[in-house]
Enzyme design. Structure first.
Site, PDB file in Angstrom:
ATOM      1  CE  LYS A   1     163.045  25.350 -41.255  1.00  0.00           C
ATOM      2  NZ  LYS A   1     163.111  25.088 -39.794  1.00  0.00           N
TER       3      LYS A   1
ATOM      4  CD  GLU B   1     167.012  22.818 -48.243  1.00  0.00           C
ATOM      5  OE1 GLU B   1     166.694  23.078 -49.421  1.00  0.00           O
ATOM      6  OE2 GLU B   1     166.888  23.654 -47.314  1.00  0.00           O
TER       7      GLU B   1
ATOM      8  CB  SER C   1     162.373  29.723 -34.222  1.00  0.00           C
ATOM      9  OG  SER C   1     162.824  28.612 -33.469  1.00  0.00           O
TER      10      SER C   1
HETATM   11  C1  LIG Z   1     164.252  24.964 -39.042  1.00  0.00           C
HETATM   12  C2  LIG Z   1     164.106  25.533 -37.699  1.00  0.00           C
HETATM   13  C3  LIG Z   1     165.140  26.265 -37.066  1.00  0.00           C
HETATM   14  C4  LIG Z   1     166.514  26.392 -37.639  1.00  0.00           C
HETATM   15  O1  LIG Z   1     166.628  27.092 -38.819  1.00  0.00           O
HETATM   16  P1  LIG Z   1     167.209  28.563 -38.934  1.00  0.00           P
HETATM   17  O2  LIG Z   1     167.420  28.739 -40.382  1.00  0.00           O
HETATM   18  O3  LIG Z   1     168.511  28.595 -38.163  1.00  0.00           O
HETATM   19  O4  LIG Z   1     166.219  29.479 -38.347  1.00  0.00           O
HETATM   20  C5  LIG Z   1     164.887  26.836 -35.841  1.00  0.00           C
HETATM   21  N1  LIG Z   1     163.699  26.704 -35.230  1.00  0.00           N
HETATM   22  C6  LIG Z   1     162.679  26.018 -35.790  1.00  0.00           C
HETATM   23  C7  LIG Z   1     161.387  25.907 -35.061  1.00  0.00           C
HETATM   24  C8  LIG Z   1     162.846  25.417 -37.038  1.00  0.00           C
HETATM   25  O5  LIG Z   1     161.830  24.729 -37.585  1.00  0.00           O
END
Ligand SMILES: *Cc1c(COP(=O)(O)O)cnc(C)c1O
Length: 401
Positions: free
Chosen positions: A105, A127, A385
């Site tokens: 993020k 948000e 992610s």
């Molecule tokens: C917020 C988040 C997501 C989901 O958001 P996307 O916009 O689909 O990438 C996925 N993995 C993590 C670790 C997150 O914090």
């Protein structure tokens, strides 16, 4: 490798990796800018500023410098030999979990915060659902000396009390969204409503590849660094490309960033993994919500349904417009996995590789585990992610109850 110049030159390579939306912000039939009149001008202003900034070498250099010196990029590419052997395939992880604040993020919020400064704004609003995007936005605001207010559903504030406190520590104000089901989709509505009256000094820092044009395109652009780095790292490690690039999908920003690096490579399958309780591509219908046309989960009368998933970060009932388009075009594939599969994958990666993933990211691995026979002998790249520290207590409760 670890310097701004080399990342910078990589980042120029994929300037238009997944194609820009048309002049009205559509990817095929999806996207657009469905907002009330007062927000039209605000969105147009963001679009104009982003077009100008993204074409500016000076802006890109500043953005890349923050990604390197502050966020810790480039993130490594890790080969998982133990788990790969267990599964009978070659498994690579793009380590977005190692970024500052623990997920992908930060790529997006640093880009948008810099853009907001460039536009002369002094304040960010955002948000948040689980709180991860709120924490990242509060972080960027602290770094760039801006004010910050984060809209969060009242129910989510109770569920994620620690992240609420983190945002406050970082100097942000957390505003409870009291409408509807008091969760993420209500927080988006209230942030948009607030933006109308504050647009003079405030930038709305949206957290995924969703919302009105230019957000889906802009947020994807700020995440393209994931795919750009991964492409170069795969070339170096494999002397070629992976067979698949796999990512979890909430709104779709980490997946879009990864896919952007490989969309022009027809041999690479692009796979997005959704929670079974929020499978917007599999079970959704096109609808106009939150300023865009995209796939959304709906009931018989067209009401948006709450997404349900073990990971709060994937609890979004829709999927971004570019993913909706890629799904219809057949360029990317989207599959659901269940909470039980996710918990198993979460434990598997911890035990076999010493990496505790975010529950969101564990969705991507869960699909690979499920498909291991079909994928035998293939090289599979997963976007990890985020890291799982935030999820450890929840898993402990589930496993030890
Ligand atoms: C917020 C988040 C997501 C989901 O958001 P996307 O916009 O689909 O990438 C996925 N993995 C993590 C670790 C997150 O914090």
């Amino acid at each position: 490798m670890n310097d701004v110049a080399s990342i910078g030159s990589m980042a120029t390579l994929t300037r238009h990796a997944m194609g820009d939306p048309d002049a009205d912000g559509f990817f095929g039939e999806f996207g657009g800018r469905y907002v009330p009149e007062p927000l039209m001008g605000a969105c147009q202003q963001v679009e104009d500023a982003f077009r100008e900034a993204w074409a500016s070498d000076e802006f890109r250099a500043e953005y890349l410098r923050l990604l390197v010196d502050y966020a810790g990029r480039p993130s490594p590419l890790t080969e998982c030999s133990n788990l790969g052997r267990d599964l009978g395939l070659r498994l690579l992880l793009k380590r977005e979990d190692l970024n500052h604040t623990g997920s992908h993020k930060i790529n997006n919020v640093l880009g948008q915060a810099l853009l907001a400064k460039r536009m002369g704004k002094t304040r960010l609003i955002a948000e948040t659902g689980a709180g991860q995007h709120g924490v990242a936005t509060a972080t960027a605001a602290a770094l760039l000396d801006m004010e910050c207010a984060v809209y969060m559903g009242e129910v989510d504030m109770q569920r994620q009390a620690l992240n609420v406190f983190r945002m406050k520590l970082l100097g942000a104000e957390v505003i409870p969204a009291l409408s509807g089901s008091r969760t993420l989709k209500d927080a988006v509505n209230e942030a948009m409503r607030a933006w109308v009256s504050e647009v003079e000094d405030t930038h709305y820092c949206l957290g995924s590849v969703m919302g009105p044009h230019p957000y889906p395109w802009m947020v994807r652009s700020f995440h393209e660094i994931i795919g750009t780095e991964a492409h170069a790292q795969c070339q170096r490690l494999l002397g070629g490309l992976p067979d698949l690039a796999v990512a979890c999908v909430g709104g779709g920003s980490n997946a879009a960033g990864l896919f952007a690096g490989f969309a022009n490579e027809p041999s690479v399958r692009l796979v997005g993994v959704e929670p079974a309780g929020g499978a917007a591509v599999g079970r959704g219908i096109p609808a106009v919500v939150h300023g865009m046309k995209a796939y959304f989960l709906q009931d018989e009368v067209g009401q948006i349904v709450e997404a349900e998933s073990i990971s709060a970060g994937l609890d979004y009932p829709g999927i971004g417009p570019e993913h909706s388009f890629l799904a219809d075009a057949g360029r990317a594939e989207y599959y659901p996995v269940t909470d039980d599969q996710v918990v198993e994958a979460f434990q598997l990666l911890a035990r076999r590789e010493g990496i505790i993933p975010a529950l969101e990211s564990a969705h991507a691995l869960a699909w690979v585990v499920q498909e291991k026979e079909q994928l035998a002998g293939k090289t599979v790249l997963i976007n990890l992610s985020g890291r799982g520290d935030k999820d450890v207590a929840q898993i402990q409760e589930r496993l030890e109850k």
